[in-house]
Structures are given as C-alpha cells and as structure tokens.
Write a protein that holds these residues in place. Sequence first.
Motif, PDB file in Angstrom:
ATOM      1  N   THR A   1       0.824  -1.363  -0.062  1.00 21.41           N
ATOM      2  CA  THR A   1      -0.012  -0.043  -0.101  1.00 21.41           C
ATOM      3  C   THR A   1       0.991   1.302   0.080  1.00 21.41           C
ATOM      4  O   THR A   1       0.560   2.100  -0.727  1.00 21.41           O
ATOM      5  CB  THR A   1      -0.825  -0.158   1.315  1.00 21.41           C
ATOM      6  OG1 THR A   1      -1.775  -1.274   1.197  1.00 21.41           O
ATOM      7  CG2 THR A   1      -1.957   1.253   1.188  1.00 21.41           C
ATOM      8  N   VAL A   2       2.141   1.147   0.727  1.00 23.83           N
ATOM      9  CA  VAL A   2       2.984   2.409   0.564  1.00 23.83           C
ATOM     10  C   VAL A   2       3.243   2.426  -0.706  1.00 23.83           C
ATOM     11  O   VAL A   2       3.515   3.771  -1.095  1.00 23.83           O
ATOM     12  CB  VAL A   2       3.860   2.025   1.719  1.00 23.83           C
ATOM     13  CG1 VAL A   2       5.146   3.205   1.613  1.00 23.83           C
ATOM     14  CG2 VAL A   2       3.480   2.349   3.313  1.00 23.83           C
ATOM     15  N   ARG A   3       3.881   1.441  -1.480  1.00 28.33           N
ATOM     16  CA  ARG A   3       4.307   1.768  -2.818  1.00 28.33           C
ATOM     17  C   ARG A   3       3.265   2.406  -3.552  1.00 28.33           C
ATOM     18  O   ARG A   3       3.772   3.072  -4.701  1.00 28.33           O
ATOM     19  CB  ARG A   3       4.583   0.348  -3.490  1.00 28.33           C
ATOM     20  CG  ARG A   3       6.092  -0.103  -2.843  1.00 28.33           C
ATOM     21  CD  ARG A   3       6.417  -1.265  -3.825  1.00 28.33           C
ATOM     22  NE  ARG A   3       5.723  -2.649  -3.658  1.00 28.33           N
ATOM     23  CZ  ARG A   3       5.707  -3.512  -2.798  1.00 28.33           C
ATOM     24  NH1 ARG A   3       6.658  -3.503  -2.002  1.00 28.33           N
ATOM     25  NH2 ARG A   3       5.064  -4.546  -3.005  1.00 28.33           N
ATOM     26  N   ARG A   4       2.094   2.101  -3.537  1.00 29.92           N
ATOM     27  CA  ARG A   4       1.073   2.564  -4.187  1.00 29.92           C
ATOM     28  C   ARG A   4       0.641   4.125  -3.947  1.00 29.92           C
ATOM     29  O   ARG A   4       0.458   4.826  -4.711  1.00 29.92           O
ATOM     30  CB  ARG A   4      -0.400   1.826  -3.882  1.00 29.92           C
ATOM     31  CG  ARG A   4      -1.461   2.290  -4.733  1.00 29.92           C
ATOM     32  CD  ARG A   4      -2.561   1.342  -4.489  1.00 29.92           C
ATOM     33  NE  ARG A   4      -4.000   2.001  -5.076  1.00 29.92           N
ATOM     34  CZ  ARG A   4      -5.059   1.298  -5.079  1.00 29.92           C
ATOM     35  NH1 ARG A   4      -5.289   0.209  -4.348  1.00 29.92           N
ATOM     36  NH2 ARG A   4      -6.072   1.909  -5.815  1.00 29.92           N
ATOM     37  N   THR A   5       0.574   4.443  -2.576  1.00 26.17           N
ATOM     38  CA  THR A   5       0.224   5.920  -2.191  1.00 26.17           C
ATOM     39  C   THR A   5       1.202   6.656  -1.710  1.00 26.17           C
ATOM     40  O   THR A   5       0.969   7.987  -1.871  1.00 26.17           O
ATOM     41  CB  THR A   5      -0.607   5.663  -0.696  1.00 26.17           C
ATOM     42  OG1 THR A   5       0.058   4.971   0.198  1.00 26.17           O
ATOM     43  CG2 THR A   5      -1.888   4.784  -1.255  1.00 26.17           C
ATOM     44  N   ARG A   6       2.665   6.169  -1.691  1.00 30.84           N
ATOM     45  CA  ARG A   6       3.760   7.153  -1.338  1.00 30.84           C
ATOM     46  C   ARG A   6       3.685   8.152  -0.129  1.00 30.84           C
ATOM     47  O   ARG A   6       3.722   9.259  -0.369  1.00 30.84           O
ATOM     48  CB  ARG A   6       4.090   7.898  -2.674  1.00 30.84           C
ATOM     49  CG  ARG A   6       4.551   7.046  -4.009  1.00 30.84           C
ATOM     50  CD  ARG A   6       5.594   6.293  -3.382  1.00 30.84           C
ATOM     51  NE  ARG A   6       6.079   5.316  -4.486  1.00 30.84           N
ATOM     52  CZ  ARG A   6       7.130   4.452  -4.473  1.00 30.84           C
ATOM     53  NH1 ARG A   6       7.631   4.443  -3.384  1.00 30.84           N
ATOM     54  NH2 ARG A   6       7.394   3.608  -5.735  1.00 30.84           N
ATOM     55  N   PRO A   7       3.214   7.511   0.950  1.00 28.31           N
ATOM     56  CA  PRO A   7       3.023   8.496   2.189  1.00 28.31           C
ATOM     57  C   PRO A   7       4.100   8.956   2.735  1.00 28.31           C
ATOM     58  O   PRO A   7       5.152   8.628   2.543  1.00 28.31           O
ATOM     59  CB  PRO A   7       2.096   7.744   3.025  1.00 28.31           C
ATOM     60  CG  PRO A   7       2.612   6.045   2.766  1.00 28.31           C
ATOM     61  CD  PRO A   7       2.947   6.310   1.501  1.00 28.31           C
ATOM     62  N   ASP A   8       3.793  10.355   3.337  1.00 26.16           N
ATOM     63  CA  ASP A   8       4.861  10.768   4.096  1.00 26.16           C
ATOM     64  C   ASP A   8       4.832  10.396   5.614  1.00 26.16           C
ATOM     65  O   ASP A   8       5.731  10.423   6.238  1.00 26.16           O
ATOM     66  CB  ASP A   8       4.942  12.368   4.470  1.00 26.16           C
ATOM     67  CG  ASP A   8       4.972  13.016   2.739  1.00 26.16           C
ATOM     68  OD1 ASP A   8       5.936  12.780   2.112  1.00 26.16           O
ATOM     69  OD2 ASP A   8       3.943  13.588   2.131  1.00 26.16           O
ATOM     70  N   VAL A   9       3.725   9.790   6.047  1.00 27.64           N
ATOM     71  CA  VAL A   9       3.546   9.335   7.376  1.00 27.64           C
ATOM     72  C   VAL A   9       2.424   8.256   7.223  1.00 27.64           C
ATOM     73  O   VAL A   9       1.481   8.227   6.648  1.00 27.64           O
ATOM     74  CB  VAL A   9       2.882  10.818   8.312  1.00 27.64           C
ATOM     75  CG1 VAL A   9       1.803  11.273   7.810  1.00 27.64           C
ATOM     76  CG2 VAL A   9       2.881   9.987   9.769  1.00 27.64           C
ATOM     77  N   LEU A  10       2.616   7.312   8.171  1.00 30.86           N
ATOM     78  CA  LEU A  10       1.641   6.306   8.485  1.00 30.86           C
ATOM     79  C   LEU A  10       0.985   6.501   9.835  1.00 30.86           C
ATOM     80  O   LEU A  10       1.366   7.021  10.744  1.00 30.86           O
ATOM     81  CB  LEU A  10       2.342   4.974   8.714  1.00 30.86           C
ATOM     82  CG  LEU A  10       2.955   4.228   7.403  1.00 30.86           C
ATOM     83  CD1 LEU A  10       3.722   2.729   7.719  1.00 30.86           C
ATOM     84  CD2 LEU A  10       2.171   4.268   6.248  1.00 30.86           C
ATOM     85  N   VAL A  11      -0.655   5.907   9.889  1.00 27.96           N
ATOM     86  CA  VAL A  11      -1.237   6.001  11.092  1.00 27.96           C
ATOM     87  C   VAL A  11      -1.780   4.584  11.312  1.00 27.96           C
ATOM     88  O   VAL A  11      -2.196   4.309  10.436  1.00 27.96           O
ATOM     89  CB  VAL A  11      -2.458   6.898  11.112  1.00 27.96           C
ATOM     90  CG1 VAL A  11      -3.186   6.901  12.468  1.00 27.96           C
ATOM     91  CG2 VAL A  11      -1.948   8.412  10.676  1.00 27.96           C
TER      92      VAL A  11
ATOM     93  N   PRO B   1       7.751   7.873   9.509  1.00 24.69           N
ATOM     94  CA  PRO B   1       7.228   7.932  10.841  1.00 24.69           C
ATOM     95  C   PRO B   1       5.773   7.350  11.038  1.00 24.69           C
ATOM     96  O   PRO B   1       5.315   7.329  10.258  1.00 24.69           O
ATOM     97  CB  PRO B   1       6.997   9.540  11.025  1.00 24.69           C
ATOM     98  CG  PRO B   1       7.043   9.892   9.454  1.00 24.69           C
ATOM     99  CD  PRO B   1       7.621   9.210   8.785  1.00 24.69           C
ATOM    100  N   VAL B   2       5.605   7.046  12.182  1.00 23.07           N
ATOM    101  CA  VAL B   2       4.189   6.334  12.224  1.00 23.07           C
ATOM    102  C   VAL B   2       3.384   6.601  13.618  1.00 23.07           C
ATOM    103  O   VAL B   2       4.276   6.809  14.810  1.00 23.07           O
ATOM    104  CB  VAL B   2       4.482   4.775  12.475  1.00 23.07           C
ATOM    105  CG1 VAL B   2       5.390   4.366  13.381  1.00 23.07           C
ATOM    106  CG2 VAL B   2       2.928   4.075  12.483  1.00 23.07           C
ATOM    107  N   VAL B   3       2.268   7.258  13.619  1.00 24.33           N
ATOM    108  CA  VAL B   3       1.463   7.427  14.839  1.00 24.33           C
ATOM    109  C   VAL B   3       0.662   6.379  15.060  1.00 24.33           C
ATOM    110  O   VAL B   3      -0.017   5.758  14.060  1.00 24.33           O
ATOM    111  CB  VAL B   3       0.714   8.730  14.470  1.00 24.33           C
ATOM    112  CG1 VAL B   3      -0.123   9.180  15.632  1.00 24.33           C
ATOM    113  CG2 VAL B   3       1.494   9.945  13.991  1.00 24.33           C
TER     114      VAL B   3
END
Length: 372
Positions: free
Chosen positions: A76-86, A104-106
Amino acid sequence: MRALFCPLSDPGYLYPATAVALETHRRGHSVAIVSSGPAARAAEEAGLTVLPPDGSYAVSGWFRSAYGQYEHVRRTVRRTRPDVLVASVLSPGALVAAEVLELPVVVLGLACHLWPHRGDGGEADPQDRAWRLDSTLDVHRALRAELGLRQVGAARQDALLGTSFLLRGHPSLEPPGAELPARVRHVGPCWWEPPADEEELHSVRSRLDRVGKPVVYVHLGRVFGGESLWPWIQRAFTGGEFQAVVELGRSAAPPGLPDAADVTAVRLPWMSPLLERSALVVSSGTSAPVLGSLLHRRPLLLSPNGGEQAVLAAACRRAGVAGVLDRTRGGGQLRTAADDDVTTGRAHRMSDELIQAKSESRAAQAVEEACR
C-alpha cells in the motif's frame, strides 16, 4: 502531506481512525485509508482514497497475522507514497513496515495505557501490565526474526509506541502518580460512527416503546474464557423494572431467552441513539462503549473479563464514573446505579472535558507533527 491510515478493521479501531483521517483531510492533506463498510463509504464521500483491507487487519487475529499486515502495508505504501503512517495499537506489522520503509508512524491507542509506566500509583496489577507488554513484544520480535531484522531489547516498550502514541481516554483514567512514556499523549475519544439507519432505528425504538420500561444499554465484549453476561441479563431483565437493549458486538448470538425477558438484542454499527435513550450503560469495559457512555453522560456498571477490559474498568472505578456490576444480584442494583448522582456528576464533568478536548483536531495535529 500525504498520510496513509491503516487501522485494524473492527469498528473499535476503524471508527476512531476514520475520525482522525477525516480531520486530517479537512486540514488540506492528501489522505488514504484502509477501510471497509460504512466507514469506507463516509471516507469516499469526503474525498479520501479508500483501499480495501485483507484478513490481516482483523483484531481477532492480530497476534498471528503480523507478516500479512507487514506485506499489505508495504504494498500500500508503494501505491500511495505517504509521508506518514497512522496505525492501530496491536498492529506490529504496520510498525515494522514503517521502520523498514523509514516512515514516521502514529499509533492510535485505546482509552487507557495498557503497559507498564513509572510510578506505581498504588496499582494492584503491575505484573499483569508487564505480562501484557511482553506478550505484545513477543509478536513484534517474532516478525522481526522472520524478516531477519535486528532484535529490540526484551522489554523495550518504545518499539510499540511509534513516533507518537495517542490515548483516547481522559488523563484521570491513568493511575495516580503514573508517568507515561514520553511519546504517549492523551488526545481524547476521536469519536466517529456512521449515522443510524432510520428504518433500523425505528424498529428498535418501536420495540422499546412497546415494552415501556426505562432502558439499560448493554454492550458485550469478548469473554476471553470468562463468564458470559447472558445468565445475568436473563435474570436482571425478566420481570424487573428495566428493559435492556444488548449490543452483541463481536460476541456470539444470544441464547434462547424466556418470553418474559425484556431484552432487545441488536448488532448495529452505531450506538449513539441508543445511549441517548438509556438511563445506564452496562459493559465489560472495552474502549468504545465506555467512551460512548462518557460522551453521552451516562453512568456505567462494569464487569470485565480479559484483554484491556480489567485495566479500563479499574480506571473508571478509580475515577468515580463507574460502579462494579455484581452478577449475583440480578437487576436490583440497576436503580441504585442509575440514581447515583455522584457517579453521574463525575461522568458529566469528564464528558465536558472530553468534548472540549477537540480530540480529532489534536490527533490530526500529532500526525502533522510526526511528519515534520
């Protein structure tokens, strides 16, 4: 900022994550969320990117699905390219994926801190907290070993806290003198639930109106090998002063009830209209019904079994917003609890403070800070 929310898929975890995701989106950020059901529909309507979960997001199997969740988060990260996870508490796969991907992850927690803390606060269960931490770390360590990663220390709680760990309860629910880890902060309930279906709500209300007795809202949690509340429910609401509306949640279907029992069993994705109708809430002590009860200014009777239930039930009793359910007494204790002005007054005060906390905004701010 691009944020990816990957909460566990059960409502008690998905709904608060939905509240924070919607607020983060309202602040102008790009938000994707792993979601399904009514929460997914609400997110799509608000303009969020919604991604389907798989079986690794079910809370019932969190301790055996860490690798599957790790792989799902990586894809999912490869698809969405986030700067932060929750992520949700009890999501070791998401935590390890964030570490490997250097994101970073919250972590969105429950209503209370479940693991050890500095300052004993006169608690009777430090060993239980230590056992709970070690059991959670066992899953985390096993996943790291499977991936060939360096192991963390035997009791490193910070491995589970992410960049920031958010508690959804009130500070007074923690033991007196407790010093929580530096990454842990209270934000408040982050309350969200889908609007009630009018047809379903009308059906339940019509049943309650026909019976005509004051309502007690009963929310069943997992039994964890303990005693079910159903024997008490049958006694308490057969020929008594009150009727019950019982939310089954993730529990099994109810046993056969006597015709004289004033019990309406439901399995609904919302609870607020039923809390508003109720004079009292009975629960095993899971976060969602406790926080819902407090937000709606309702006193509580709690009877915990396992999991986080005992910690939260003890916290509510200590804060004076709940009484102890005596399963041997039937329904005789319900009127006393409903008329307890002291407990109700404390619930009102805590409710006011939880509402004023603007929890979704505080949680979204924590996501922004973690990204920075």
